[in-house]
Design a protein around this motif. Structure first.
Motif, PDB file in Angstrom:
ATOM      1  N   SER A 141      47.297   4.187  27.143  1.00  0.00           N
ATOM      2  CA  SER A 141      48.546   4.104  27.907  1.00  0.00           C
ATOM      3  C   SER A 141      49.834   4.301  27.118  1.00  0.00           C
ATOM      4  CB  SER A 141      48.613   2.743  28.613  1.00  0.00           C
ATOM      5  OG  SER A 141      48.695   1.692  27.655  1.00  0.00           O
TER       6      SER A 141
ATOM      7  N   ARG B 110      53.403   4.850  28.890  1.00  0.00           N
ATOM      8  CA  ARG B 110      54.199   3.622  28.915  1.00  0.00           C
ATOM      9  C   ARG B 110      55.585   3.868  28.308  1.00  0.00           C
ATOM     10  NH1 ARG B 110      52.594  -1.664  29.305  1.00  0.00           N
ATOM     11  NH2 ARG B 110      50.404  -1.098  28.953  1.00  0.00           N
TER      12      ARG B 110
ATOM     13  N   THR C 181      56.974   0.157  35.720  1.00  0.00           N
ATOM     14  CA  THR C 181      56.256  -0.042  34.457  1.00  0.00           C
ATOM     15  C   THR C 181      55.027  -0.916  34.674  1.00  0.00           C
ATOM     16  OG1 THR C 181      57.705  -1.922  33.922  1.00  0.00           O
ATOM     17  CG2 THR C 181      58.319   0.237  33.014  1.00  0.00           C
TER      18      THR C 181
ATOM     19  N   GLN D 166      51.038  -1.765  35.708  1.00  0.00           N
ATOM     20  CA  GLN D 166      49.811  -1.173  35.191  1.00  0.00           C
ATOM     21  C   GLN D 166      49.323  -0.002  36.040  1.00  0.00           C
ATOM     22  OE1 GLN D 166      48.698  -2.095  32.213  1.00  0.00           O
ATOM     23  NE2 GLN D 166      47.274  -0.378  32.359  1.00  0.00           N
TER      24      GLN D 166
ATOM     25  N   ILE E  57      51.399   3.050  35.144  1.00  0.00           N
ATOM     26  CA  ILE E  57      51.059   3.519  33.797  1.00  0.00           C
ATOM     27  C   ILE E  57      49.717   4.243  33.805  1.00  0.00           C
ATOM     28  CG2 ILE E  57      50.441   2.756  31.466  1.00  0.00           C
ATOM     29  CD1 ILE E  57      52.505   0.475  31.880  1.00  0.00           C
TER      30      ILE E  57
ATOM     31  N   THR F 150      49.145   8.164  32.940  1.00  0.00           N
ATOM     32  CA  THR F 150      48.206   8.524  31.872  1.00  0.00           C
ATOM     33  C   THR F 150      47.183   9.537  32.369  1.00  0.00           C
ATOM     34  OG1 THR F 150      48.455   6.355  30.806  1.00  0.00           O
ATOM     35  CG2 THR F 150      46.495   7.631  30.249  1.00  0.00           C
TER      36      THR F 150
END
Length: 222
Positions: free
Chosen positions: A119, A123, A176, A178, A181, A185
């Motif tokens: 990540s 991130r 931001t 999870q 992110i 990704t």
């Protein structure tokens, strides 16, 4: 000097911003990759700066050189979210870019395709609203195979580097969490894989390699 042992062709150089912050995310299948990526970035006109372990900055001389070169320290003891915000803020203030390997280590895929992404790159990009730019290269394995030795003969081996369009994160702006992110990704790894497919003239496996599903550690030799 590196030009004596390899011919590096850069495609899509115009996609790397001439100024301003960015996160450049390449694939990783040889120990010599950082030199290739650094040279390609330098030829485009941007200073190649990488994320580096904070402990390296405490080594005499080495730490001074890393600071002078503008490398970005990563502190494992610090929270990922807070660290990403601090790093993104610094990149924006300095109007500089950073190179982050989203795989975190050499790919474990037996055919050298990009494996499962981590990540860090996404991130950092989300934390600062910074362009996330995919990069792929092919040919480094002929110069230095994964966990192999440098082979300079025959000289001037061809290595091709391709830079893609920034990953579209418009729908994730300001997020931001999870889930955001992870989504960013996955988009990044898909973009890197597509670039590599074009360079290799092949189709990647439908699923990215996951070391944990094959009894492999994340780091160290296979």
């Amino acid at each position: 000097m590196f030009g004596l042992v390899a011919r590096i062709e850069v495609r899509g150089a115009e996609r790397l911003p001439e100024r301003g912050a960015y996160v450049l995310a390449p694939n990783h299948h040889s120990e010599i990759d950082p030199l290739i990526v650094a040279l390609a970035t330098w030829r485009i006109g941007r200073a190649p700066r990488f994320l580096a372990k904070e402990s390296l900055f405490r080594i005499p001389v080495v730490g001074w050189l890393l600071h002078r070169a503008g490398m970005v320290p990563v502190a494992r003891s610090r929270g990922a979210a807070a660290q990403a915000i601090a790093q993104a803020t610094k990149l924006a203030e300095d109007q500089s870019g950073v190179i982050v390997y989203p795989e975190g280590t050499l790919t474990r895929d037996p055919d050298l395709w990009p494996m499962r992404g981590k990540s860090g790159a996404a991130r950092l990009a989300l934390a600062g609203g910074i362009p996330l730019i995919p990069m792929a290269h092919w040919g480094a394995q002929d110069l230095m195979p994964r966990y192999g030795k440098l082979s300079v003969l025959p000289p001037r081996k061809r290595i091709t580097v391709a830079i893609g369009e920034p990953v579209d994160l418009a729908d994730l702006t300001g997020r931001t969490d999870q889930a955001a992110i992870q989504t960013a990704t996955e988009r990044l790894m898909a973009a890197i894989t597509a670039l590599l497919e074009d360079l290799r003239g092949e189709t990647a496996p439908p699923e990215r390699w996951d070391p944990s599903q094959h009894g492999q550690t994340e780091t160290g030799k296979l």
